[in-house]
Design a protein around this motif. Sequence first.
Motif, PDB file in Angstrom:
ATOM      1  N   TYR A 136       0.827  -1.207   0.000  1.00 37.76           N
ATOM      2  CA  TYR A 136       0.000   0.000   0.000  1.00 37.76           C
ATOM      3  C   TYR A 136       0.864   1.262   0.000  1.00 37.76           C
ATOM      4  CZ  TYR A 136      -4.169   2.709   1.548  1.00 37.76           C
ATOM      5  OH  TYR A 136      -5.227   3.579   1.668  1.00 37.76           O
ATOM      6  N   LEU A 137       2.031   1.180   0.647  1.00 38.24           N
ATOM      7  CA  LEU A 137       2.927   2.330   0.704  1.00 38.24           C
ATOM      8  C   LEU A 137       3.508   2.621  -0.673  1.00 38.24           C
ATOM      9  CD1 LEU A 137       4.808   1.546   4.044  1.00 38.24           C
ATOM     10  CD2 LEU A 137       2.597   2.660   3.688  1.00 38.24           C
ATOM     11  N   GLY A 138       3.755   1.559  -1.444  1.00 38.70           N
ATOM     12  CA  GLY A 138       4.217   1.747  -2.811  1.00 38.70           C
ATOM     13  C   GLY A 138       3.136   2.340  -3.683  1.00 38.70           C
ATOM     14  N   THR A 139       1.903   1.885  -3.489  1.00 38.59           N
ATOM     15  CA  THR A 139       0.772   2.437  -4.237  1.00 38.59           C
ATOM     16  C   THR A 139       0.565   3.912  -3.893  1.00 38.59           C
ATOM     17  OG1 THR A 139      -0.285   0.262  -4.278  1.00 38.59           O
ATOM     18  CG2 THR A 139      -1.694   2.153  -4.698  1.00 38.59           C
ATOM     19  N   ALA A 140       0.895   4.275  -2.664  1.00 38.17           N
ATOM     20  CA  ALA A 140       0.808   5.676  -2.248  1.00 38.17           C
ATOM     21  C   ALA A 140       1.988   6.501  -2.772  1.00 38.17           C
ATOM     22  CB  ALA A 140       0.752   5.767  -0.722  1.00 38.17           C
ATOM     23  N   ALA A 471      -1.363   1.789 -17.698  1.00 41.13           N
ATOM     24  CA  ALA A 471      -2.612   2.545 -17.616  1.00 41.13           C
ATOM     25  C   ALA A 471      -2.767   3.173 -16.233  1.00 41.13           C
ATOM     26  CB  ALA A 471      -3.795   1.637 -17.932  1.00 41.13           C
ATOM     27  N   MET A 472      -2.405   2.428 -15.194  1.00 39.35           N
ATOM     28  CA  MET A 472      -2.520   2.956 -13.839  1.00 39.35           C
ATOM     29  C   MET A 472      -1.494   4.061 -13.588  1.00 39.35           C
ATOM     30  SD  MET A 472      -5.107   1.600 -12.513  1.00 39.35           S
ATOM     31  CE  MET A 472      -4.878   2.137 -10.816  1.00 39.35           C
ATOM     32  N   ALA A 473      -0.285   3.901 -14.141  1.00 38.72           N
ATOM     33  CA  ALA A 473       0.733   4.946 -14.000  1.00 38.72           C
ATOM     34  C   ALA A 473       0.299   6.208 -14.743  1.00 38.72           C
ATOM     35  CB  ALA A 473       2.069   4.446 -14.537  1.00 38.72           C
ATOM     36  N   ALA A 477      -0.552  10.158 -13.332  1.00 42.74           N
ATOM     37  CA  ALA A 477       0.088  11.356 -13.875  1.00 42.74           C
ATOM     38  C   ALA A 477      -0.886  12.269 -14.612  1.00 42.74           C
ATOM     39  CB  ALA A 477       1.217  10.945 -14.814  1.00 42.74           C
ATOM     40  N   ALA A 478      -2.143  11.851 -14.719  1.00 44.12           N
ATOM     41  CA  ALA A 478      -3.139  12.624 -15.479  1.00 44.12           C
ATOM     42  C   ALA A 478      -3.308  14.026 -14.894  1.00 44.12           C
ATOM     43  CB  ALA A 478      -4.473  11.897 -15.487  1.00 44.12           C
ATOM     44  N   LYS A 479      -3.584  14.970 -15.773  1.00 46.62           N
ATOM     45  CA  LYS A 479      -3.687  16.375 -15.360  1.00 46.62           C
ATOM     46  C   LYS A 479      -5.115  16.778 -14.999  1.00 46.62           C
ATOM     47  CE  LYS A 479       0.381  18.072 -17.824  1.00 46.62           C
ATOM     48  NZ  LYS A 479       0.982  16.748 -17.986  1.00 46.62           N
ATOM     49  N   ALA A 491      -7.658   0.488 -17.936  1.00 42.35           N
ATOM     50  CA  ALA A 491      -7.280  -0.585 -17.011  1.00 42.35           C
ATOM     51  C   ALA A 491      -8.411  -1.609 -16.875  1.00 42.35           C
ATOM     52  CB  ALA A 491      -6.923   0.001 -15.645  1.00 42.35           C
ATOM     53  N   GLU A 492      -9.647  -1.147 -16.797  1.00 45.41           N
ATOM     54  CA  GLU A 492     -10.799  -2.052 -16.713  1.00 45.41           C
ATOM     55  C   GLU A 492     -10.881  -2.940 -17.960  1.00 45.41           C
ATOM     56  OE1 GLU A 492     -13.077  -2.670 -14.435  1.00 45.41           O
ATOM     57  OE2 GLU A 492     -13.209  -0.946 -13.077  1.00 45.41           O
ATOM     58  N   ARG A 493     -10.624  -2.385 -19.138  1.00 41.92           N
ATOM     59  CA  ARG A 493     -10.683  -3.165 -20.383  1.00 41.92           C
ATOM     60  C   ARG A 493      -9.598  -4.244 -20.399  1.00 41.92           C
ATOM     61  NH1 ARG A 493     -11.083   2.202 -22.485  1.00 41.92           N
ATOM     62  NH2 ARG A 493     -13.249   2.728 -23.013  1.00 41.92           N
ATOM     63  N   ILE A 494      -8.405  -3.884 -19.937  1.00 42.71           N
ATOM     64  CA  ILE A 494      -7.300  -4.850 -19.905  1.00 42.71           C
ATOM     65  C   ILE A 494      -7.615  -5.968 -18.915  1.00 42.71           C
ATOM     66  CG2 ILE A 494      -4.863  -5.153 -19.315  1.00 42.71           C
ATOM     67  CD1 ILE A 494      -4.513  -2.169 -20.223  1.00 42.71           C
TER      68      ILE A 494
END
Length: 538
Positions: A136-140, A471-473, A477-479, A491-494
């Motif tokens: 979880y810390l990595g995901t954060a 996709a998650m990365a 980074a999305a603005k 990500a859901e499609r994959i």
Amino acid sequence: MQGMKVKALAAGISLLISGVAYAADVPAGVTLAEKQEIVWSLGGEVPTLDPTMTTDDSSSKVISDLFDGLVSEDQEGNIIPALATHWDISADGKTVTFYLRDGLRWSNGEPLTAHDVEYSFKRNADPASAAPYSWYLGTANILNAVDITDGKKDKETLGVKAVDDKTVQFSLTQPTPYFVKMLSHPSTFPVYRKAIEKYGDSWTSPDHIVSSGAYTLTNWVVNERIDLVRNPAYWNDAKTVINKAAYLAIENQTAEYNRYRTGEIDITATFPLEQYQQIKQERPDELLTMPSLATYYYLFNLDKKPFDDVRVRKALAYAIDRDVVTQRILGQGQIPAYGVTPPAVAGFDAPELPWASLSQKERNQKARELLKEAGYSKDNPLKFELVYNTNEAHKKLALAMLSMWKQSLPVEVDLANQEWKTFLQKLAQKDFSLARYAWVGDYNEASTFLSYFESKGMNYSRWANKAYDKAMADALAAKSDQERNHFYQEAERIFAEDMPAIPVYFYTKTVIKSPKVGGYSTTNASSNRYTRDLYIMK
């Protein structure tokens, strides 16, 4: 965020709190009972009361009464200050600084400081702790968290630092818009170092535990009950109403409901499914159904044959009639699930998935074709074991799965049930082929569901997909929220194309609550309900 003022600064963003303190909100005109005690039912036994080691909703419920985090949730699910009064986010979004309250103390009276926060995060990341939520810390995106949990760097390099006794600073690898939300999860709560170093794994026993929340532990009888009393050292004790809380471990749903009917239990989320309509008719004001951040799965272990074959995984997923599951078997407003993320998640728009638009007849036909391609037939049926934790509802649903699969496919399925603690150990050790599973969101954002299946996520399925990770990365980074949702949809499609787990349904949260209990939120999609927010009426 309620009660907060947002002020733009040249150096970044500061969130300043205007006298916010969460508390039981007793409406005018309500007469409180003289005896302020409550009894919860948790279903099965709680596996742990160590915040760093929690993975399940039952443990988290009790832990959230015993311990506090830097932030918490109000009754609507909004993030509010807890041990910290406010926090700063730097201009580049990569440094988050929290400022602790004056006079914070552990239940034994000792000061609670930013050094306790630093120690607790480093304990979580340390591979020697074997903390199940270290991912979880990595995901954060806390600096060096992934390398530390992988054994490549020392825990002391983790991007968490006590600047002084009242200031703790987090260094992130990149801006993470939902970072503060993530700190409402119990695995991030500070723990008391001296007790852990002195008593080891037994530090959470009633004789040894030192806590920071609204309550302290007085009794823990395994497979029977847990008892708590108010913590006078708690920073917001003056706003707490309930004096004592008990949690009962009852695996038999009929017995649990009977104990509710006799008044022994005040709140339960477990009762026989077949009695739902009767309970709804007899106790309409006590049966509460509300939105939920949770998904019910059957989880594949991709390291074990035959589930290393995507055709097999898809065949089993397609052959489940989710309308039958949600409408006939469950019938409590649950929603058929073809993806990962529940519709109750704020700001998420689900993509259109081709397999979800098929009729059930078409899905069954496709399932037969896939299994035939994979080499299975009446003469060579697909054989596997489906394991679930001991619970009448899970057993009923597993039997329904077995029936659906056998109607459409050449399969031979063995069902196995396990006590909750053993079941969790089997999952963690990847000692299963197909397992009943559920994921309850750690915070109200799509990433809490989707990040589970990243290569660096908890991911008991052992699925790894580079396109999914990308996709998650890209989402992180999305603005804008709109751009982020686009990547979540990808990500859901994959996920649907690789099917590392079978989404079955999205939960609703249904509880039976005594009319004398006040303050229980029926609108918060999060699973968090804190005893400190409740009160008993006459």
